[in-house]
Design an enzyme around this catalytic site. Structure first.
Site, PDB file in Angstrom:
ATOM      1  CE  LYS A  32      34.036   5.292  -4.559  1.00 20.19           C
ATOM      2  NZ  LYS A  32      35.217   5.929  -4.488  1.00 20.19           N
ATOM      3  CD  GLU A  41      38.689   5.970  -2.446  1.00 21.33           C
ATOM      4  OE1 GLU A  41      37.758   5.290  -2.995  1.00 21.33           O
ATOM      5  OE2 GLU A  41      38.715   7.189  -2.215  1.00 21.33           O
ATOM      6  CB  CYS A  54      35.769   8.224  -1.724  1.00 17.55           C
ATOM      7  SG  CYS A  54      36.369   9.655  -2.221  1.00 17.55           S
TER       8      CYS A  54
END
Length: 280
Positions: A118, A44, A155
């Site tokens: 994300k 990330e 994540c």
């Protein structure tokens, strides 16, 4: 007949500046290519520290345009040089005030196929991401790459099963999950959630975590990156929990169809009964 894809991932320690961080990943990618890897993914916001441990406006400096910013352009050159597909997670600025936690997917010929942004943005101690990022707004793309159909989940997304499922419904064979997660309350979930998602959705997952401590907080990123197959079994050993590492593993995509025939989860889905799942 087996359809084996040699895949790689990198878990890395922060170097202190973007130039050396990108150069280090270029070196790992060239080594992966030397070992025959056809695809590689990074952690990330790979070219920056995990600055979300604090809430400070100075950290907007890490953001850049995608795909027209310097890092993605450089990764496009690297893809052309190595002939690998590259998953490139960065801090994206779309326009003034519009910032995203993004991963670009670059094909083996250097073409940027698109991005994933994300969806699920945490805002808890050590992970102050809502200060920086808007929620993703580009759905759950699956990219038709030189090695097959590749998706990305980033994540904190991994705690939400809906996105894993949508990536499967969109045809993913391999999903990269670049992360920055530290020792603490949810550490035991690291080796639980992604294998469970791989089983439930019957595809391969590359789970990537940072490693080490960085200057902007106390988070101790514990590495242990891995590949997991559609049966929920690790493909080879996990990476170290303390040191930087490049993993290269052979993934037999033929296993996906085999598992989907044996465990007919897609056949037995009941979308007609799931209406309540999307009610606010």
């Amino acid at each position: 007949m087996a359809n084996v894809v040699r895949a790689a991932l990198v878990q890395a320690t922060w170097t202190g500046d973007t130039e050396s961080m990108v150069a280090k990943h270029e070196a790992h990618a060239r080594e992966a290519a030397r070992q025959g890897a056809q695809i590689i993914g990074f952690q990330e916001v790979f070219n920056a520290p995990y600055f979300c441990q604090v809430q400070e406006p100075e950290h907007y400096r890490w953001a850049e345009q995608v795909p027209d910013g310097p890092t993605v352009r450089r990764m496009q050159d690297l893809a052309r040089e190595t002939g690998m597909v590259i998953v490139v997670p960065v801090f994206e600025v779309e326009q003034s005030g519009f910032y995203y936690n993004t991963a670009a997917v670059i094909d083996a010929d250097g073409t940027c196929l698109g991005t994933y942004r994300k969806h699920h943005i945490p805002q808890v101690k050590g992970f102050w991401e809502k200060y920086y990022f808007k929620p993703g707004n580009r759905g759950w793309p699956v990219f038709d790459t030189a090695v097959g159909k590749v998706g990305v989940y980033i994540c904190y997304d991994r705690h939400f099963p809906e996105g894993w499922r949508q990536l499967g419904l969109n045809g993913a064979q391999l999903v990269y999950n670049p992360s920055a997660t530290h020792r603490g309350l949810s550490a035991h979930l690291w080796q639980l959630e992604q294998p469970a998602a791989a089983v439930a959705n019957e595809y391969f997952i590359a789970a990537i975590n940072r490693v080490g401590k960085e200057e902007y907080g106390d988070n101790d990123f514990y590495g242990t990156s891995y590949f997991v197959d559609p049966r929920g079994q690790f493909v080879g050993e996990l990476a170290s929990d303390k040191t930087e590492e490049l993993l290269v593993r052979d993934l037999d995509f033929g296993l996906i169809e085999e598992v989907r025939q044996q465990w007919a989860f897609y056949r037995d889905r009941r979308p007609d009964a799931y209406e309540g799942l999307v009610q606010p």
